[in-house]
Design a protein around this motif. Structure first.
Motif: not given
Length: 353
Positions: A260, A297-299, A317, A338
């Motif tokens: 992702a 990662v960012d979500g 994601l 986010t």
């Protein structure tokens, strides 16, 4: 510990249907082993063959090193507790507990001592004159346990004994069974499809799937180090991240999984192999929130669900993958925010099947 019970190449077929693939396992003396798995996984078939209620198609069963494969159930030195309790409705609590002892032609004094001890053990002495219809479901289950414990079998088999009870009573009886196991020092083999029950009660869990053993280990082994994707999905809540292995490791030499848009380090103990895609198991409680772009990662937070003792956060994601995080009750991010996601790489598991 010494081996109390062994299944060696145990197999069961009904015509063309295989109810249990060739199976071997060892249960140690005094151990609490749980057979866990979905319906049709073979766990009840395995238990019934150990008990002698079902004859194996191949293989053998040994108790204390003695081959009991073709020994009738009553002469194997085992006790059995069923989900349905199987109490005699026309007999009092006392007579139900005494039944097995009388069938074994114990003396009147031996019967009296054993029944009183068993009823005291399950805390049902004051109910000895009642009949099953006068008892609650939990009380009937205690009497079924007392009847089994009364003649002190060295191996006790329990086939989903708490399946008919409500959640609160089931949790109470789990604690009682764990206490009784410690008091008796007997070997318990317990069947359930309830993973929480298995994690609560067991010294080891034998996870079964598709008529075979998927993995055997301690509750911590199966939760923290599942051997397969099925084991990861069946025990606890699983976040499964799929990605490709980076061509080069990071600066510390650890392999990197590309997921992702993020670069996720794998522990050096991981052995990625040659597959084009890899799956990483990440438990919800391992996730931590940081500022965007500061994690692996960012979500985006899609939902927040309050559970009392903690809060479950649903995230998505950039590639559409979904994650669940479990965190403290207080939470500053809100739905739609986010966040960056980080975790200890050594709290993850790379799955190979």
């Amino acid at each position: 510990m010494s081996a109390k019970l062994e299944a060696i190449g145990l197999t069961k077929r009904y015509g063309d249907t295989v109810a249990l693939e060739p199976t071997s396992m060892t249960v140690q003396a005094g151990e609490f082993l749980t057979l866990l798995g979905p319906s049709g996984s073979g766990k009840t078939t395995l238990l019934q063959m150990i008990s002698g209620l079902v004859a194996p198609s191949a293989g053998r069963i040994e108790i204390d090193g003695r081959d009991v494969t073709h020994v009738e159930p009553g002469k194997r030195g085992i006790g059995m507790v069923f989900q349905s309790y199987a109490l005699f409705p026309h007999m009092s609590v006392w007579d139900n507990v005494a039944y097995g002892l009388r069938m074994r032609r114990k003396s009147r004094e031996d019967v009296r001592e054993a029944v009183e001890g068993a009823l005291e053990m399950v805390r049902m002495s004051e109910y000895k004159g009642r009949f099953p219809k006068e008892l609650s479901g939990g009380q009937q289950q205690r009497i079924a346990l007392a009847r089994c414990f009364a003649y002190r079998p060295s191996v006790i088999l329990l086939d989903e004994p708490l399946g008919a009870l409500d959640k609160k009573l089931r949790e109470h009886m789990q604690a009682e069974i764990r206490r009784l196991h410690k008091e008796l020092g007997a070997t318990f083999v317990y069947v359930t499809h309830d993973q929480d029950e298995a994690l609560t009660l067991s010294d080891r869990i034998c996870l079964m799937n598709d008529a075979r053993i998927e993995q055997i280990g301690t509750p911590a082994d199966l939760y923290d180090r599942p051997a397969t994707r099925f084991a990861a999905g069946f025990i606890g809540h699983s976040n499964l991240l799929e990605g490709a292995l980076a061509d080069t490791p990071d600066a510390s030499g650890e392999p990197i999984l590309l997921v992702a848009g993020g670069r996720i380090p794998l522990p050096r103990t991981a052995k990625p192999g040659q597959a084009a895609r890899h799956t990483l198991l990440l438990r919800p409680e391992a996730l931590e929130f940081v500022e965007p772009k500061r994690g692996f990662v960012d979500g985006r937070i899609d939902d927040i669900v309050f559970f009392g003792s903690d809060t479950h956060v649903q995230l998505s994601l950039p590639d559409g993958s979904e994650l669940t995080a479990r965190c403290a009750r207080t939470l500053s991010p809100r739905i739609g925010d986010t966040v960056g996601l980080t975790w200890d790489p050594y709290r993850t598991t790379l799955l190979h099947a």
